[in-house]
Enzyme design. Structure first.
Site, PDB file in Angstrom:
ATOM      1  N   HIS A  78      -3.581  -4.915   0.757  1.00  0.00           N
ATOM      2  CA  HIS A  78      -2.971  -5.730   1.832  1.00  0.00           C
ATOM      3  C   HIS A  78      -3.021  -7.084   1.916  1.00  0.00           C
ATOM      4  O   HIS A  78      -3.868  -8.018   2.510  1.00  0.00           O
ATOM      5  CB  HIS A  78      -3.605  -4.891   3.014  1.00  0.00           C
ATOM      6  CG  HIS A  78      -3.405  -3.741   3.423  1.00  0.00           C
ATOM      7  ND1 HIS A  78      -2.456  -3.352   3.973  1.00  0.00           N
ATOM      8  CD2 HIS A  78      -4.333  -2.503   3.104  1.00  0.00           C
ATOM      9  CE1 HIS A  78      -2.268  -1.857   4.022  1.00  0.00           C
ATOM     10  NE2 HIS A  78      -3.321  -1.470   3.433  1.00  0.00           N
TER      11      HIS A  78
ATOM     12  N   GLU B 138      -1.443  -9.263   3.675  1.00  0.00           N
ATOM     13  CA  GLU B 138      -1.223  -9.741   4.959  1.00  0.00           C
ATOM     14  C   GLU B 138      -2.784 -10.124   5.349  1.00  0.00           C
ATOM     15  O   GLU B 138      -2.534 -10.879   6.284  1.00  0.00           O
ATOM     16  CB  GLU B 138      -0.298  -8.834   5.857  1.00  0.00           C
ATOM     17  CG  GLU B 138      -1.100  -7.505   6.382  1.00  0.00           C
ATOM     18  CD  GLU B 138      -1.033  -6.270   5.065  1.00  0.00           C
ATOM     19  OE1 GLU B 138      -0.816  -6.601   4.105  1.00  0.00           O
ATOM     20  OE2 GLU B 138      -1.292  -5.328   5.581  1.00  0.00           O
TER      21      GLU B 138
ATOM     22  N   CYS C 124       0.939  -1.154   0.238  1.00  0.00           N
ATOM     23  CA  CYS C 124      -0.124  -0.094  -0.097  1.00  0.00           C
ATOM     24  C   CYS C 124       0.975   1.082  -0.012  1.00  0.00           C
ATOM     25  O   CYS C 124       1.307   1.585  -1.002  1.00  0.00           O
ATOM     26  CB  CYS C 124      -1.176  -0.168   1.094  1.00  0.00           C
ATOM     27  SG  CYS C 124      -2.588   0.666   0.685  1.00  0.00           S
TER      28      CYS C 124
HETATM   29  N1  GLN Z   1      -2.058   6.843   2.588  1.00  0.00           N
HETATM   30  C1  GLN Z   1      -2.044   6.040   1.473  1.00  0.00           C
HETATM   31  C2  GLN Z   1      -3.458   6.285   1.149  1.00  0.00           C
HETATM   32  O1  GLN Z   1      -4.334   6.631   1.682  1.00  0.00           O
HETATM   33  C3  GLN Z   1      -1.817   4.422   1.693  1.00  0.00           C
HETATM   34  C4  GLN Z   1      -2.822   4.015   2.910  1.00  0.00           C
HETATM   35  C5  GLN Z   1      -2.313   2.548   3.117  1.00  0.00           C
HETATM   36  O2  GLN Z   1      -1.273   2.379   3.227  1.00  0.00           O
HETATM   37  N2  GLN Z   1      -3.309   1.699   3.857  1.00  0.00           N
HETATM   38  O3  GLN Z   1      -3.549   5.839  -0.133  1.00  0.00           O
END
Ligand code: GLN
Length: 541
Positions: free
Chosen positions: A513, A515, A379
């Site tokens: 994600h 994980e 992410c």
């Molecule tokens: N801050 C980034 C976004 O909002 C990544 C979010 C995250 O890593 N879950 O896109």
């Protein structure tokens, strides 16, 4: 017929109620029952999505896009049953629903009260959205005696009264502390905590007693006598080396037998060989690798719970111990990356929000790219890898993310519109923060011949998201020319979901994600592959 097991905790918090619930779920599942696990959280936030990870640990996202308590991650990992929106509720959500109904006039002029309106809403939640589950295990957050928890305790008390003991069981988790000056374990806190529960009308049926050493039988008898619980239903829950040992230990202490006995049901015997195998692999690995995790909330490991688990699963799949080195990204603003990253076998930059620490994450991505160290960006970690590649590979000097303010070359930008399963979803630029990200499971198509296509062994995947910003697809050609390809995209081809560097031993960034979907019995392919690459890297150094 669905039976309900309510799990409460007493004496102190952090006794591992979530893990205990997950382990009991796994045991009952192993005995042939269909289970569902739910968590009732007494805090006032509508969901944990807006809470700092330091306050609440990781936000666990479900396929259906709910931002939930991290205990749901334990439930999923231990039972393999995917959690849903309908598996986690908070006081905030209950009240906001009841108040919305009151505004609509649904209560026909009644005075709205905790009993019956709030407790009815809690009971409706507990019994909603069920299929043919044999058991619903419902964990009540917090500790018995907390003011916020009272309506929940009252609701579960009512359910015991309404459904009868043949369908409801109360399991209470307590602490039996060892007092060094007395040289003894003490049962008094447990007695008080069971009494506290009794004061709201709930008699515990089974006690799980956390202790750091063997509980002598005389103490078990004493607890049974004072707490009005059968001797065999006082179950010692001793500290163990690996969380995968928990179901095995609880079974050996008779927990699942006591549950069957309470409900008067016969169930097939349990085969725990799968769990024993996992424990063996986790505790007796054949080698080890070191992974640096460069993040922002490294001071509280609960903030990265699923990530730590997924890395461990990757280790289990490869028969190695994964030594994790949690590094606060901000340190790279003061100190050289080499000092901290030299010699690690893999670097992982996890999800995150906001500019603090971003420079350090960019430095970590650059170190991994330039030194051929396996890099896994998740992410925010993917977004930083893209910014780094844009600046230093593609020569786009002003490349940045609009998350940090206006920028000339927004390689990461805010999306206000996207397509999910054929329908357009939109977000306002100045909308609420809570519940408004791209959340939950989205499909992704993998490019032929890409590394991720090979790792997943399929060209169509579904993974869980939680972010507001996206990689800007208008930079695709320039990045590809410089050596970074978009190897996974949303099915409509608009959103870049995965980037990789084909000329690097292992450099992958994912917008989702992974994980959250890794399980001990089904390690996530990306984590298995990443740890495999770290092993290869370890052989080289
Ligand atoms: N801050 C980034 C976004 O909002 C990544 C979010 C995250 O890593 N879950 O896109």
């Amino acid at each position: 017929m669905t039976r309900f097991i309510f799990i409460t905790g007493g004496v102190v918090s952090s006794l591992g109620k979530g893990l205990a619930s997950a382990a009991l779920g796994a045991l009952l599942q192993g005995r042939g029952f269909k289970v569902r696990l739910r968590k009732l959280d007494p805090y006032i936030n509508v969901d944990p999505g807006t809470m700092s990870p330091y306050q609440h640990g990781e936000v666990y996202v479900t396929d259906d896009g709910a931002e939930t308590d991290l205990d749901l991650g334990h439930y999923e990992r231990f039972t393999g049953v995917a959690s849903r929106q309908s598996d986690n509720i908070t006081t905030g959500r209950i009240y906001s629903d009841v108040i919305a109904r009151e505004r609509r006039g649904d209560y026909l002029g009644a005075t709205i009260q905790v009993i019956p309106h709030i407790t009815d809403a809690i009971k409706a939640f507990i019994t909603s959205d069920l299929e043919d589950e044999d058991f619903v295990l419902c964990e009540i957050g917090g500790t018995v005696g907390d003011i916020e928890g009272l309506p929940f305790l009252e609701a579960i008390r009512q359910m015991g009264n309404e459904l009868g003991r043949e369908r409801v069981m109360y399991l209470h988790l307590t602490l039996v502390p060892y007092i060094p000056s007395a040289g003894e374990l003490k049962t008094k806190p447990t007695q008080h905590s069971v009494k506290e529960l009794l004061s709201v009308g709930i008699q515990a049926d089974v006690l799980l007693c956390r202790a750091d050493r063997e509980i002598p039988d005389a103490d078990r008898r004493k607890i049974a006598l004072f707490c009005n619980v059968r001797h065999e239903a006082v179950i010692p829950a001793l500290d163990v080396d690996s969380i995968y040992q928990v179901p095995i230990s609880y079974h050996e202490e008779g927990l699942d037998d006591q549950v069957c006995r309470h409900f008067n049901i016969d169930a097939p015997a349990l085969d725990l060989s799968g769990w024993r195998d996992i424990v063996h692999r986790a505790t007796k690995p054949e080698g080890e690798v070191s992974i640096a995790i460069v993040g922002k909330y490294t001071g509280l490991l609960d903030a990265y719970k699923s990530l730590a688990e997924a890395l461990a699963h990757g280790g289990i799949a490869n028969n190695v111990r994964v030594n994790t080195n949690w590094i606060d990204a901000e340190i790279f603003e003061r100190e050289d990356t080499v000092q901290h990253l030299d010699g690690v076998n893999g670097i992982l930059v996890p999800g995150g929000f906001g500019e603090r620490g971003a420079a350090g994450k960019l430095a970590a991505a650059r170190f991994a790219r330039e030194r051929d160290v396996p890099y896994f960006g998740i992410c925010f970690g993917m977004q930083m890898a893209v910014v780094e590649a844009a600046r230093n590979m593609a020569g786009i000097e002003g490349a940045g993310s609009t998350e940090f303010g206006p920028c000339d070359e927004p390689v990461i930008g805010l999306m206000t519109e996207w397509i999910r399963d054929g329908t357009v979803e939109t977000r306002a630029r100045d909308g609420d923060l809570g519940g408004t990200m791209r959340l939950g499971a989205y499909g992704c198509v993998l490019s032929p011949n890409s590394r991720v296509r090979q790792i997943y062994g399929t060209d169509r995947i579904s993974e869980r998201h939680r972010h507001r910003y996206e990689v800007n697809n208008t930079y695709e050609a320039r990045l590809a020319k410089a050596g970074m390809i978009f190897s996974g995209k949303s099915p409509d081809g608009v959103l870049p979901e995965i980037v990789e560097l084909p000329d690097h031993p292992w450099f992958i960034g994912v917008q989702f994600h992974p994980e959250l979907k890794s399980r001990p019995f089904e390690p996530h392919p990306l984590f298995t592959s990443f740890i495999g690459a770290a092993i290869d890297q370890a052989r080289l150094v």
